[in-house]
Design a protein around this motif. Structure first.
Motif, PDB file in Angstrom:
ATOM      1  N   UNK A 109      73.824  35.617 -33.138  1.00 46.07           N
ATOM      2  CA  UNK A 109      74.520  36.663 -33.876  1.00 46.07           C
ATOM      3  C   UNK A 109      75.990  36.319 -34.070  1.00 46.07           C
ATOM      4  N   UNK A 110      76.490  36.756 -35.211  1.00 39.02           N
ATOM      5  CA  UNK A 110      77.926  36.672 -35.474  1.00 39.02           C
ATOM      6  C   UNK A 110      78.665  37.715 -34.644  1.00 39.02           C
ATOM      7  N   UNK A 111      79.978  37.699 -34.757  1.00 39.05           N
ATOM      8  CA  UNK A 111      80.750  38.836 -34.278  1.00 39.05           C
ATOM      9  C   UNK A 111      80.255  40.088 -35.003  1.00 39.05           C
ATOM     10  N   UNK A 112      80.335  41.264 -34.387  1.00 40.37           N
ATOM     11  CA  UNK A 112      79.860  42.477 -35.078  1.00 40.37           C
ATOM     12  C   UNK A 112      80.606  42.687 -36.398  1.00 40.37           C
ATOM     13  N   UNK A 113      79.863  42.995 -37.449  1.00 38.95           N
ATOM     14  CA  UNK A 113      80.540  43.267 -38.721  1.00 38.95           C
ATOM     15  C   UNK A 113      80.701  44.764 -38.977  1.00 38.95           C
ATOM     16  N   UNK A 114      80.086  45.605 -38.137  1.00 39.71           N
ATOM     17  CA  UNK A 114      80.425  47.030 -38.098  1.00 39.71           C
ATOM     18  C   UNK A 114      79.803  47.656 -36.863  1.00 39.71           C
ATOM     19  N   UNK A 115      80.277  48.838 -36.511  1.00 39.75           N
ATOM     20  CA  UNK A 115      79.726  49.589 -35.391  1.00 39.75           C
ATOM     21  C   UNK A 115      79.173  50.912 -35.887  1.00 39.75           C
ATOM     22  N   UNK A 116      78.081  51.319 -35.283  1.00 42.83           N
ATOM     23  CA  UNK A 116      77.428  52.561 -35.723  1.00 42.83           C
ATOM     24  C   UNK A 116      76.603  53.126 -34.566  1.00 42.83           C
ATOM     25  N   UNK A 117      75.454  53.695 -34.886  1.00 38.30           N
ATOM     26  CA  UNK A 117      74.578  54.262 -33.869  1.00 38.30           C
ATOM     27  C   UNK A 117      73.454  55.047 -34.507  1.00 38.30           C
ATOM     28  N   UNK A 118      72.511  55.473 -33.685  1.00 39.56           N
ATOM     29  CA  UNK A 118      71.350  56.213 -34.166  1.00 39.56           C
ATOM     30  C   UNK A 118      71.605  57.717 -34.159  1.00 39.56           C
ATOM     31  N   UNK A 119      71.451  58.345 -35.325  1.00 41.55           N
ATOM     32  CA  UNK A 119      71.703  59.777 -35.487  1.00 41.55           C
ATOM     33  C   UNK A 119      70.400  60.525 -35.714  1.00 41.55           C
ATOM     34  N   UNK A 120      70.316  61.711 -35.147  1.00 47.08           N
ATOM     35  CA  UNK A 120      69.143  62.566 -35.342  1.00 47.08           C
ATOM     36  C   UNK A 120      69.283  63.345 -36.656  1.00 47.08           C
ATOM     37  N   UNK A 121      68.245  63.299 -37.478  1.00 44.90           N
ATOM     38  CA  UNK A 121      68.143  64.137 -38.664  1.00 44.90           C
ATOM     39  C   UNK A 121      66.918  65.032 -38.525  1.00 44.90           C
ATOM     40  N   UNK A 122      67.028  66.252 -38.995  1.00 50.96           N
ATOM     41  CA  UNK A 122      65.886  67.168 -38.972  1.00 50.96           C
ATOM     42  C   UNK A 122      66.037  68.182 -40.103  1.00 50.96           C
TER      43      UNK A 122
END
Length: 267
Positions: free
Chosen positions: A124-137
């Motif tokens: 893997x490269x250096x991270x190109x963005x940061x995020x995360x898992x979001x709940x949708x309902x």
């Protein structure tokens, strides 16, 4: 997400095949990475072949026959910084890392969470963005990790969200789909109680579907990276150097703000 074709959840047979696919990925990393094109070979050809799954608005997606998105623009900027032209190859998400180690493309840019398991098969490269898992309902549905207990939850196969959902909802309540559109359609049609997906994809889904959906909490955070074949050090070094350059010269911020209204690099 503009594509809303209904998809059926994956069966136990599909899951068995996925286990075999992981083995194939690790095997491909061992057998084929030595054949991956070096940076010198890529520059001599003038073309950087980039694999992606263009079903993930606003990251990579199609409008008509034209590919667009944050990762599409960033990949093109990185290729230009390397002095070559990007050639984009659209593939199903769960085929990308296997295809990378079979030398179908040089680089994969498709919102891959950086995990120890994946890092055994690719670099893997250096991270190109940061995020995360979001709940949708749907309105009135689950919004927190505690709310997901005993609820049916959809997501795309092969993503880092699978194991995170299992921790809070259990294996029996997980519904896997070949793509994000199918997972979202399952939620919209009431076939599942919630969906867990990438933060910015989820915001896009909320924007497109108005009051039909609600946003819950972020289930986990992660760093996302680009991938090269295992051991392809020259290309990895060039990708990392190009990423640092476009982040330093303002190109990254301009691209990011055009898609998200903010700079999404890891801080």
């Amino acid at each position: 997400m503009t594509h809303t074709t209904t998809r059926q959840p994956l069966t136990r047979l599909h899951l068995t095949r996925l286990t075999l696919a992981l083995g194939a990925l690790l095997g491909a990393a061992t057998l084929n990475s030595a054949q991956a094109r070096t940076l010198a070979e890529i520059k001599a050809s003038g073309t950087l072949k980039i694999g992606t799954n263009a079903e993930f608005k606003p990251f990579t997606y199609f409008e008509g026959k034209t590919m667009k998105g944050f990762e599409y623009d960033l990949g093109n900027a990185i290729a230009r910084q390397m002095g070559v032209k990007a050639e984009w190859i659209n593939q199903p998400f769960d085929n990308l890392l296997i295809g990378l180690n079979q030398n179908r493309f040089d680089l994969v840019i498709s919102s891959h969470g950086i995990t120890p398991e994946r890092a055994r098969a690719v670099d893997f490269s250096l991270p190109h963005y940061c995020s995360g898992g979001v709940i949708l309902s749907r309105p009135g549905g689950p919004k927190t990790a505690a709310d997901l207990k005993g609820k049916t939850v959809s997501t795309q196969v092969g993503t880092t969200y699978v194991d995170q959902i299992k921790k809070v909802s259990g294996d029996r309540n997980l519904r896997l789909f070949p793509n994000n559109a199918g997972a979202l359609q399952a939620l919209m049609s009431g076939r599942v109680d919630a969906m867990v997906n990438e933060k910015f994809y989820s915001l896009e889904a909320l924007k497109l579907n108005g009051k039909k959906l609600q946003q819950g909490e972020m289930l986990f955070q992660e760093k996302l990276g680009m991938a090269v074949a295992k051991g392809n050090k020259t290309l990895l070094g060039a990708v990392n150097a190009s990423l640092k350059t476009v982040q330093a010269n303002g190109t990254y911020a301009k691209i990011s703000k055009s898609h998200f209204g903010q700079d999404v690099r890891c801080r």
